[in-house]
Write an enzyme that holds these catalytic residues in place. Structure first.
Site, PDB file in Angstrom:
ATOM      1  CB  ILE A  22      -1.291   0.017   1.371  1.00 44.64           C
ATOM      2  CG1 ILE A  22      -1.748  -0.918   1.112  1.00 44.64           C
ATOM      3  CG2 ILE A  22      -1.842   1.512   1.577  1.00 44.64           C
ATOM      4  CD1 ILE A  22      -3.029  -1.368   2.020  1.00 44.64           C
ATOM      5  CG  ASP A  42       9.994   0.531   3.690  1.00 45.49           C
ATOM      6  OD1 ASP A  42      10.287  -1.315   4.643  1.00 45.49           O
ATOM      7  OD2 ASP A  42       8.564   0.284   3.205  1.00 45.49           O
ATOM      8  CG  ASN A  43      11.972  -3.486   7.385  1.00 48.74           C
ATOM      9  OD1 ASN A  43      11.448  -3.114   7.078  1.00 48.74           O
ATOM     10  ND2 ASN A  43      12.115  -3.318   9.597  1.00 48.74           N
ATOM     11  CB  ALA A  91       1.836  -3.074  10.538  1.00 46.17           C
ATOM     12  CB  SER A 132      -6.540  -3.765  10.259  1.00 46.30           C
ATOM     13  OG  SER A 132      -7.411  -4.585   9.378  1.00 46.30           O
ATOM     14  CE1 TYR A 156      -1.969  -6.395  10.809  1.00 42.82           C
ATOM     15  CE2 TYR A 156      -4.268  -6.646  10.441  1.00 42.82           C
ATOM     16  CZ  TYR A 156      -3.376  -6.254  10.118  1.00 42.82           C
ATOM     17  OH  TYR A 156      -3.354  -5.107   8.777  1.00 42.82           O
ATOM     18  CG  ASN A 185     -11.211  -8.648   2.427  1.00 37.87           C
ATOM     19  OD1 ASN A 185     -11.681  -8.087   3.757  1.00 37.87           O
ATOM     20  ND2 ASN A 185     -10.036  -9.881   2.725  1.00 37.87           N
TER      21      ASN A 185
END
Length: 331
Positions: A22, A42-43, A91, A132, A156, A185
């Protein structure tokens, strides 16, 4: 209607998790507007620089050079410093959380606290938090409005409920301006195509590509709200510039699609004559199964000016084309 160009002109936006499924589309969407800079934090554990290759060709986009893990407090603090807006998408995903709950706590709960703390410390103008629809669990009523009770039963969803509660606490205690988005979704290009941890759409496509019958657990009547990733990215930008704050919004289409209907649509698009194989759920899956989850999108339409533009079939067509271009499927 809010003037997005005016709101984003000259602004610096940090996209945490911007190399992911996303997140990479959020980065693309932001670069449509006159922002000063979009920084990707970002890793790249579950994401890829390839996802943002096109965006990095824009001089306004760069990867934060010192790292990108939300558990690294000093590095995260440096990234947030001087930023106008933050989009937090980093996440561990649903099945990862199921298998590695301690790490899920460290990343999704403690990591989100770190993001909120840094945003409050540096007086960020607005945070968009990716939550979510998992917070709702199975439907008590359909469609599910934002006031639907939290009926979650998995790790989650528990981490996302915690994140939402912390957003509200930071708003009350420190005045941190935020909006939270509850995704239905989500599907589309760049989603994890690994059969172990991917969603129902790529799993079906992988089966068909291998010439194998797509598998449906249960009787196929379980129904969800499938929303295309480009629509989700647009929702994030609208949430950044919205007048409202301290609110959570459903991001979906409001359209109910059963898993059997989804499979039929995919088989039709792939021009496949494979027959669906139905299998019973395992005992473990049955206990946590969500059979019905469709979002009520009226609030996001009224306060964010968001409504999905892609139909399920249009999104699937783009996904099928992407898989061909990436060499995942053969013509």
């Amino acid at each position: 209607m809010i003037n997005i160009n005016q709101k984003l002109t000259g602004k610096k936006v940090l996209v945490i998790g911007g190399g992911g499924f996303i997140g990479s589309f959020v980065v693309e969407e932001l670069l449509k507007y006159p922002v000063e800079e979009v920084v990707v934090y970002d890793n790249f554990v579950r994401s890829s620089e390839d996802n943002i290759g096109k965006s990095l060709r824009d001089s306004r986009c760069r990867i934060f050079e010192f790292g990108g893990d939300i558990r690294d407090l000093d590095i995260l603090d440096r990234a947030v410093e001087g930023t106008d807006y933050v989009v937090h998408l980093a996440a561990m995903w649903l099945l990862h959380c199921r298998d590695f709950p301690r790490t899920a706590f460290d990343v999704n709960i403690a990591g989100t606290f770190n993001v909120l703390e840094a945003c409050a410390r540096h007086s960020v103008k607005r945070l968009v938090y990716s939550s979510s629809a998992s917070v709702y669990g199975d439907a008590v009523s359909v469609p599910m409005g934002e006031d639907h009770p939290f009926n979650n039963r998995n790790f989650y969803g528990a981490t996302k409920i915690s994140g939402e509660a912390m957003c509200r606490a930071f708003y009350d205690r420190f005045g941190l301006n935020y909006v939270g988005l509850r995704y239905m979704n989500v599907f589309g290009p760049r989603q994890d195509q690994n059969a172990v941890y991917s969603g129902v759409v790529p799993i079906m496509l992988n089966k068909i590509a291998a010439g194998e019958a797509p598998v449906i657990n249960g009787d196929g009547t379980q129904a969800y709200d499938f929303v295309y990733v480009r629509d989700v990215a647009r929702a994030n930008v609208l949430a950044l510039v919205a007048e409202t704050s301290d609110e959570f919004f459903n991001v979906g289409t409001g359209v109910q699609t059963s898993v059997a209907e989804l499979c039929d649509t995919i088989l039709k698009l792939k021009e496949s004559d494979l027959q669906v194989e139905f299998r019973p759920y395992s005992d473990d899956d049955s206990r946590q199964l969500v059979k019905n989850r469709i979002g009520d999108t009226r609030k996001s339409s009224e306060l964010l000016d968001f409504s999905a533009e892609y139909t399920l079939e249009e999104g699937l067509e783009e996904l099928v084309l992407w898989r061909l271009e990436e060499g995942i499927d053969k013509k």
